[in-house]
Design a protein around this motif. Structure first.
Motif: not given
Ligand SMILES: [Mg+2]
Ligand SMILES: Nc1ncnc2c1ncn2[C@@H]1O[C@H](COP(=O)(O)OP(=O)(O)OP(=O)(O)O)[C@@H](O)[C@H]1O
Length: 318
Positions: A45, A85, A161-162
């Protein structure tokens, strides 16, 4: 060669006396999917935040869409979209209102904003839910809305992010389809993930972040060749042929019940050829020959020194 979409050199970041990034180098060609893998707290991140100009680097340089992140952050921001995220969706307002808010932020006219919002809601299968408060959406719907919001500004480079953490297998596959579609439109995708299978499935290139550095970088196949665990498996149907082969191949791991022999191998063309030559000269002909390469889990555990290294499966082929 065209200019890379993202190029980073020696990126550093510390919080207090904790070094999070300790010299990270990355190159992401335009129109490709790049996946950054790493255990919790590895700095994924943080890397996304630096490259998307949300935070500044403590050292090193990077160009995103041809612009320097430190010297020209405005130009970088104009070219990118970021899906964080943690969801940027406002639960108190409807999905449609979230979209129109993004259109406002991108200074689209009222009419253009409505058009773009409607088109994206349709594309992400959110038309029915559009008038409901986003707090009532499922995790997968929120994630889709998040990405739809990111696309309002028509970014050429997208940081995800994810994007699939917490999604069920079907929603995850849908998200993969969305990501592939973006890339087929020429968009560059920078993706972080916890799921090795996801990187394997989607990414043109994968980098594994560990201890603040890139521990390895390459295609999924290249990374798999880095760790032991690969082998060539010979299967016989005729017990006599199997017996003869197992006598000749002393170094192979034998399975007398299944009439199979396993020879340790990295799966490269060169090793494969020498094994085949050797079998030929020994007059051994198997009924089936398969090459097994280690999967990304093996790579990940070997490179990040995590617990649960699958030593057993590695020993099994020795
Ligand atoms: Mg992260
Ligand atoms: N604002 C901050 N202040 C202090 N430490 C921070 C801050 N942001 C991140 N860190 C620390 O930096 C390290 C890397 O965090 P980061 O969020 O980049 O990891 P990550 O790879 O994204 O992890 P995850 O997989 O859990 O999302 C962690 O140890 C984290 O505690």
């Amino acid at each position: 060669m065209t200019k890379p979409a993202i190029a980073a050199n020696g990126l550093r970041k510390s919080y207090g006396d904790k070094t999070v990034l300790d010299g990270v180098d990355l190159i992401v060609p335009e129109g490709t999917i790049f996946s950054l893998l790493g255990p919790n707290g590895a700095g994924k991140t943080t890397t996304v935040q630096i490259l998307s100009t949300l935070i500044s680097a403590g050292g090193g340089q990077a160009q995103v869409a041809g612009h320097d992140i430190a010297a020209d952050p405005q130009a970088v921001r104009a070219a990118i979209g970021v899906t964080g995220q943690f969801s940027a969706v406002d639960g108190l307002i409807t999905g449609e209102e979230n979209m129109l808010l993004m259109a406002d932020l991108h200074h689209l006219s009222k009419q253009e904003g409505r058009r773009v919002a409607a088109e994206l809601l349709e594309r992400f299968d959110l038309v029915e839910a559009a008038k409901k408060p986003a707090s009532t959406y499922s995790g997968g719907m929120k994630r889709r809305l998040d990405i739809a919001m990111t696309l309002v500004g028509k970014p050429r480079i997208i940081f995800l992010d994810e994007p699939t953490t917490g999604l069920d297998p079907r929603s995850r596959h849908n998200m993969w389809g969305i990501i592939r579609e973006l890339v087929s439109d020429g968009v560059t995708v920078f993706l972080t993930t916890q799921y090795l299978e996801e990187a394997d499935e989607l990414a043109d290139r994968i980098a594994v972040l560990n201890d603040g550095r890139i521990a390895a970088e390459g295609t999924a196949a290249e990374l798999k060749r880095l760790v032991p665990g690969g082998h060539v498996r010979l299967r016989f149907t005729d017990p006599i042929a199997y017996q003869a082969a197992s006598l000749a191949l002393e170094q192979a791991n034998q399975d007398d019940d299944a009439f199979t022999l396993q020879i340790p191998s990295d799966g490269s063309q060169r090793e494969l050829r020498s094994i085949l030559d050797w079998l030929d000269s020994a007059g051994i002909e198997a009924d089936e020959l398969t090459v097994h390469t280690p999967d990304l889990d093996d790579v990940f555990f070997a490179l990040t020194g995590g617990a649960g290294v699958p030593t057993q499966s590695k020993e099994a082929v020795r």
